[in-house]
Design a protein around this motif. Structure first.
Motif, short mmCIF file in Angstrom:
data_model
loop_
_atom_site.label_atom_id
_atom_site.label_comp_id
_atom_site.label_asym_id
_atom_site.label_seq_id
_atom_site.Cartn_x
_atom_site.Cartn_y
_atom_site.Cartn_z
N ARG A 583 6.10 19.66 -8.40
CA ARG A 583 5.43 20.86 -7.46
C ARG A 583 5.22 20.43 -6.01
NH1 ARG A 583 2.35 23.37 -12.66
NH2 ARG A 583 3.89 23.93 -13.91
N LYS A 584 4.80 19.17 -5.94
CA LYS A 584 4.60 18.47 -4.63
C LYS A 584 6.07 18.55 -3.71
CE LYS A 584 0.94 15.35 -6.11
NZ LYS A 584 0.57 14.08 -6.13
N ILE A 585 6.94 18.25 -4.40
CA ILE A 585 8.26 18.30 -3.69
C ILE A 585 8.61 19.68 -3.27
CG2 ILE A 585 10.80 18.27 -4.11
CD1 ILE A 585 9.55 15.28 -3.86
N ARG A 586 8.43 20.62 -4.20
CA ARG A 586 8.72 22.10 -3.87
C ARG A 586 7.93 22.63 -2.86
NH1 ARG A 586 9.35 25.70 -9.09
NH2 ARG A 586 7.83 27.14 -8.25
N ALA A 587 6.71 22.21 -2.64
CA ALA A 587 5.82 22.53 -1.68
C ALA A 587 6.28 22.12 -0.35
CB ALA A 587 4.47 22.04 -1.75
N LYS A 588 7.08 20.75 -0.44
CA LYS A 588 7.27 20.38 0.96
C LYS A 588 8.68 21.22 1.34
CE LYS A 588 8.84 16.43 3.85
NZ LYS A 588 8.80 15.18 4.01
N ALA A 600 8.26 32.62 7.70
CA ALA A 600 6.97 32.07 7.39
C ALA A 600 7.16 31.52 5.83
CB ALA A 600 5.76 32.95 7.70
N GLU A 601 6.41 30.55 5.65
CA GLU A 601 6.44 30.19 4.39
C GLU A 601 6.18 31.15 3.15
OE1 GLU A 601 4.58 26.43 2.47
OE2 GLU A 601 4.03 26.23 4.80
N GLY A 602 5.34 31.88 3.63
CA GLY A 602 4.74 32.97 2.55
C GLY A 602 5.72 34.19 2.46
N ILE A 626 18.20 22.00 1.45
CA ILE A 626 16.88 21.86 1.69
C ILE A 626 16.82 20.19 1.72
CG2 ILE A 626 14.47 21.49 1.12
CD1 ILE A 626 14.82 24.49 0.01
N ALA A 627 17.36 19.46 0.67
CA ALA A 627 17.30 18.10 0.62
C ALA A 627 17.95 17.45 2.05
CB ALA A 627 18.14 17.67 -0.81
N TRP A 628 19.21 17.91 2.41
CA TRP A 628 19.90 17.41 3.35
C TRP A 628 18.97 17.68 4.52
CZ3 TRP A 628 23.93 14.44 3.97
CH2 TRP A 628 24.66 14.38 5.51
N ALA A 629 18.30 18.73 4.71
CA ALA A 629 17.53 19.14 5.86
C ALA A 629 16.39 18.35 6.02
CB ALA A 629 17.04 20.51 5.82
N ALA A 630 15.85 17.71 4.59
CA ALA A 630 14.65 16.63 4.62
C ALA A 630 14.74 15.56 5.32
CB ALA A 630 14.30 16.63 3.06
N TYR A 631 16.24 15.21 5.71
CA TYR A 631 16.55 13.87 6.28
C TYR A 631 17.35 14.15 7.59
CZ TYR A 631 15.75 11.53 1.90
OH TYR A 631 14.94 11.10 0.63
N ASN A 632 17.72 15.31 8.01
CA ASN A 632 18.35 15.71 8.89
C ASN A 632 18.21 16.55 9.89
OD1 ASN A 632 20.24 13.48 8.47
ND2 ASN A 632 20.80 14.64 6.70
N ASN A 633 17.27 17.75 9.36
CA ASN A 633 16.87 18.99 10.01
C ASN A 633 15.55 19.36 9.87
OD1 ASN A 633 16.88 21.50 11.49
ND2 ASN A 633 18.33 22.38 10.34
N LEU A 634 14.50 18.72 10.48
CA LEU A 634 13.23 19.01 10.11
C LEU A 634 12.39 19.84 10.92
CD1 LEU A 634 12.46 15.44 8.53
CD2 LEU A 634 12.12 17.54 7.32
N GLY A 641 12.32 12.76 4.77
CA GLY A 641 12.30 12.40 3.43
C GLY A 641 11.63 13.27 2.50
N LEU A 642 11.98 13.06 1.21
CA LEU A 642 11.65 14.01 0.23
C LEU A 642 11.29 13.19 -0.94
CD1 LEU A 642 11.02 17.14 -0.15
CD2 LEU A 642 13.51 17.25 -1.03
N GLU A 643 9.94 12.81 -0.89
CA GLU A 643 9.61 11.89 -2.05
C GLU A 643 8.00 12.42 -2.40
OE1 GLU A 643 11.09 7.86 0.12
OE2 GLU A 643 9.37 7.87 -0.94
N ALA A 644 7.58 12.10 -3.43
CA ALA A 644 6.17 12.09 -3.92
C ALA A 644 6.01 11.30 -5.05
CB ALA A 644 5.91 13.66 -4.43
#
Ligand code: MCN
Ligand code: CUM
Length: 807
Positions: A583-588, A600-602, A626-634, A641-644
């Motif tokens: 759930r922490k990963i999904r929130a990010k 918007a997130e909502g 999203i995983a790719w963007a977590a490192y390359n397009n934030l 990164g995408l860690e928890a």
């Protein structure tokens, strides 16, 4: 457009392989090809081997030890005795129960096959041959084998190291061979209920000493790097982090310089929770010799010296009204802990969770007291799919229910139905202090009774009894009902710790740029398929296919701190941490998706493996993107990164339950019992992997069958252990094992993030009383109230003979 974009919802769910999927066990690819990596597969440069000299006597004074002949054998490197360990203060080690245990016997040996000396040699054959040459001069002492005699006046003091000590780890000691008295409940109330009961029953129910005998025995390899001051310890550990902490506290080696690795484990079943002399000796030997030292038990050593299970003598009493409403329960337990108290219970619970013994029944008042005693037997007591003594508790109450039903001349299933805690009573506070989280017992019981045609079986039994009475048949039919409530998932940390280490658990995850992930947990699979099922929990939470999520456990240098796997706690505790980390990963991920989709997130909603813009379903971002963007397009300012990580301290334990039924046919002339039918309905809340659950139930039932029908670690009057090899100790094979019918209901846990409860131990908890009740039920119309386990053909035949049934 990617493939994923053209897939239907069902196809995407199937690709995900999340919660509820009967996914094949990922680890089996290596296990069934003989490619697992067990401790004995680990071979380090320069490694030598240790083997024990063990005591042939159950109780004797050691007058001298002479290792000269052993040391003269070519290839022998050293022989360790208590005299070598004493200056290091390592001749005794702390047990998990707050007692101490001899690593190598100093002045006395206290059980047969106790460790006396450790011989280290170039290879294990030389070590073993040399061990035979170590001369130990013993003076035999009278042993105490019968727990009921341990506290007799004038009984010889077994533990001279604590002689005269009036306080133990769990309060006052009344005798040199007394370990503790533990009491819970309302004594006065229970006494009154028993005194006033319209109908009362009392029975001594013994659960014999058994041993889990995992395929792989216990083993360790210690490797001390003296230059770096670093210790690496490989071992069959169910709780690697606890081993690291305890090793650091004992040795003074800083914790970051100790690395504990539990590689693949070939079955643990609680046998691999405790700390054994072999671990300590391999460490000391490696420190002394400067090379890696391996120790691996053989089968006889495993069966006769490492954690046994049960050995509880339980006197149960029930009071009820004439129409079968239970009004009170009392139970006294005499607990045979062997020579050292090495029970692997949470600290505050010297008798484990035995106070779950009111079972599935709404019993208004209850009292339990447990006396632990020392005898000349191997230490242990908590192992073998026991859920911390829940096995013993369930056996006691489920046997007593049948004894009461017989006295009331009432059907055992009907008596149970009449006394169940009702669905509306949950969360239910039991008379002995537990808060049952959820349950629906009547539904499960009725489903079981319909599935097996319970009424039809009882009719058939009545006819069969007539046939036997007429002399038209020599087969008795028994029907065993068992309805159990389990308690699994220790913590909460306020209630549960081991040697002061609080019981929580953990999960850490790292999602890689290309959309696969690695997760690590504080538990340790020994065959329970964690690599398969944790990935499923995560898949459902983060939308990455379970195939693409690697799971690692057991290396303290990489895994987050956790308390390990036992007490079916992995799903309730680490499984919850996995869901929460997801759930922490999904929130990010949601924040990143909002950035990618410029909303918007909502405005986003989650769908299996992606976020979609509400009202604009064609606008979406998959987890892979999203995983790719977590490192390359934030988004501006967000860290890459995408860690928890999540550390989860559960608010309560989980309370799985089940309804089991066994049909047995007994040949009165041979005493042979054949299990005609066994039906097991389990409710473990949300089911993560139905196939793994079924496998757990099959395995647990097979072990329950072994225990009820044949297993016993018995001792003769001299304390010689009987049946310490597989020639005598019954391990059921495919030939003897009955066919299992499984079924389920689903009552989610209200406090677990995905509603899951544990299941690993349930089939042993519920299985044993079902078998035993079936065998005894076959004789109940002839006035038999109880028969001791194991129900071997010999014992059953003796019962037939006593009743005049044999020819
Ligand atoms: N599971 C599931 N859905 C649930 C509950 C559990 O799919 N609602 C799955 C889990 O994901 C996990 C397995 O069933 O893969 C067991 O989970 P759990 O009940 O949480 O038990 P643990 O993983 O903590 O295992 C411990 C338990 C114990 S204490 C003993 S003893 C035992 C047992 O597991 N030892 C075993 N089963 C064993 N099975 C094997 N093969 N080897 C052992 O040593
Ligand atoms: Cu009690 S046996 Mo399991 O808890 O490892």
């Amino acid at each position: 457009m990617s493939d994923a974009a053209t897939m239907t919802l069902e196809e995407r769910e199937a690709t995900l392989g999340g919660v509820g999927t009967a996914r094949k066990r990922k680890e089996d690819v290596r296990f069934i090809q003989g490619a697992g990596n067990y401790v004995d597969d680990v071979k380090l440069p320069g490694m030598v081997f240790g083997d024990f000299v063990r005591s042939p006597y159950a109780h004797a004074r050691i007058k001298s030890i002479n290792a000269e002949a052993a040391l003269a054998v070519p290839g022998v490197k050293a022989v360790l005795t208590a005299a070598d360990l004493k200056p290091l203060n390592l001749h005794y080690m702390p047990t998990l129960a707050g007692d101490v245990q001899a690593v190598l016997a100093e002045e006395k040996v206290l059980f047969q096959n106790q460790e006396v000396a450790f011989v280290i040699a170039e290879d294990r054959y030389i070590a073993s041959d040399a061990a035979e040459l170590v001369e130990v001069d013993y003076e035999e002492l009278p042993p105490i084998v019968d727990a009921f005699k341990a506290m007799d006046e004038g009984a010889i003091c077994l533990r001279e190291d604590i002689q005269g000590k009036t306080e133990g780890a769990h309060g006052a000691r009344r005798h040199d061979n007394h370990i503790f008295t533990w009491e819970i409940g309302d004594k006065e109330g229970a006494d009154k209920a028993l005194a006033d009961g319209e109908v009362t029953v009392k029975e001594l129910v013994t659960y014999q000493r058994v041993h889990p005998s995992p395929l792989e025995t216990c083993a360790s390899i210690a490797s001390m790097d003296k230059i770096k001051g670093e210790l690496t310890l490989y071992g069959t550990f169910q709780a690697p982090h606890v081993v690291r902490t305890v090793a650091s506290l004992l040795s003074g080696i800083p914790e970051h310089k100790i690395r504990v690795i539990a590689p693949d484990i070939g079955g643990g079943f609680g046998n691999k929770v405790g700390v054994y002399p072999g671990y300590v000796c391999s460490i000391v030997a490696s420190i002394v010799l400067g090379v890696p030292v391996k120790w691996v038990e053989d089968r006889i050593e495993n069966l006769s010296s490492t954690a046994f299970a049960r050995d509880y003598h339980m006197t149960g009493e029930l009071a009820a009204t004439k129409d079968g409403k239970i009004t009170g329960l009392k139970c006294h337990v005499l607990a045979d802990h062997g020579a050292f108290d090495a029970c692997a219970d949470p600290t505050k619970w010297p008798a484990g969770f035995f106070n779950i013994c009111t079972g599935s029944y709404d019993i208004p008042v209850a009292h339990v007291s447990v006396d632990g005693v020392y005898t000349n037997k191997a230490p242990g007591g908590v192992a073998y799919r026991c859920s911390f003594r829940v096995t013993e508790a369930a056996y006691m109450i489920e046997r007593m229910m049948d004894v009461l039903a017989q006295k009331l001349e009432m059907d055992p299933a009907e008596l149970r139905l009449k006394n169940f805690v009702q669905p509306a009573q949950f969360p239910y506070n039991s008379a002995l202090g537990w808060e049952y989280d959820s349950g629906d017992y009547p539904t499960a019981m009725n489903q079981m009774m319909q599935a097996v045609d319970y009424a039809g079986l009882r009719r058939e039994q009545a006819e069969q009894r007539e046939k036997v009475a007429r002399g038209d048949s020599r087969t008795l039919m028994g029907i065993g009902v068992s309805f159990f409530t389990e308690i699994v998932g220790a913590g909460p940390s306020r209630n549960c710790d081991i040697l002061g280490v609080a019981m929580f658990d953990s999960c850490e995850i790292r999602v890689h740029p290309t959309g696969s992930a690695i997760a690590r947990l504080g538990t340790k699979s020994q065959g329970q398929a964690h690599e398969t099922t944790y990935a499923q929990i995560l898949a459902t939470e983060i939308g990455i296919p379970s195939e693409d999520i690697g799971i690692e456990e057991g290396d303290t240098d990489t895994a987050p701190y956790g308390l390990g796997t036992y007490g079916s706690r992995s799903t309730p505790v680490a499984g919850a941490a996995a869901a929460r980390v997801g759930r922490k990963i999904r929130a990010k991920a949601q924040k990143i998706a909002a950035h990618l989709l410029e909303v918007a997130e909502g405005d986003l909603e989650w769908e299996i493996d992606r976020f979609k813009v509400k009202g604009l379903p064609e606008k979406e971002a998959t987890m892979k993107e999203i995983a790719w963007a977590a490192y390359n397009n934030l988004p501006e300012g967000m860290e890459p990164g995408l860690e928890a990580v999540d550390y989860y301290d559960p608010p309560n334990m989980t309370y799985p339950f089940g309804a089991y039924l066994c049909v047995a046919d007994i040949d009165v002339d041979t005493g042979e019992t054949s299990i005609r039918r066994f039906y097991a309905l389990d409710d473990c809340g949300t089911r993560i992997n139905p196939m793994v659950i079924e496998g757990q139930v099959h395995g647990g039932l097979t072990e329950a069958f072994g225990i009820a029908m044949g297993q016993e670690i018995a001792y003769d009057e001299l304390g010689n252990v009987q049946g310490a090899s597989l020639m005598d100790y019954f391990l059921p094979t495919a030939v003897e094992t009955p066919v299992w019918e499984t079924d389920f209901t689903v009552t989610p846990s209200p406090h677990h993030p995905i509603g899951a409860k544990g299941v690993g131990e349930s089939p042993n908890v519920g299985g044993v009383p079902a078998f035993s009740n079936a065998v005894i039920d076959a004789f109940s119309h002839l006035g038999v109230k109880h028969m001791p386990m194991p129900h071997t053909a010999w014992r059953v035949w003796q019962q037939c003979h006593e009743l005049g049934l044999t020819k």
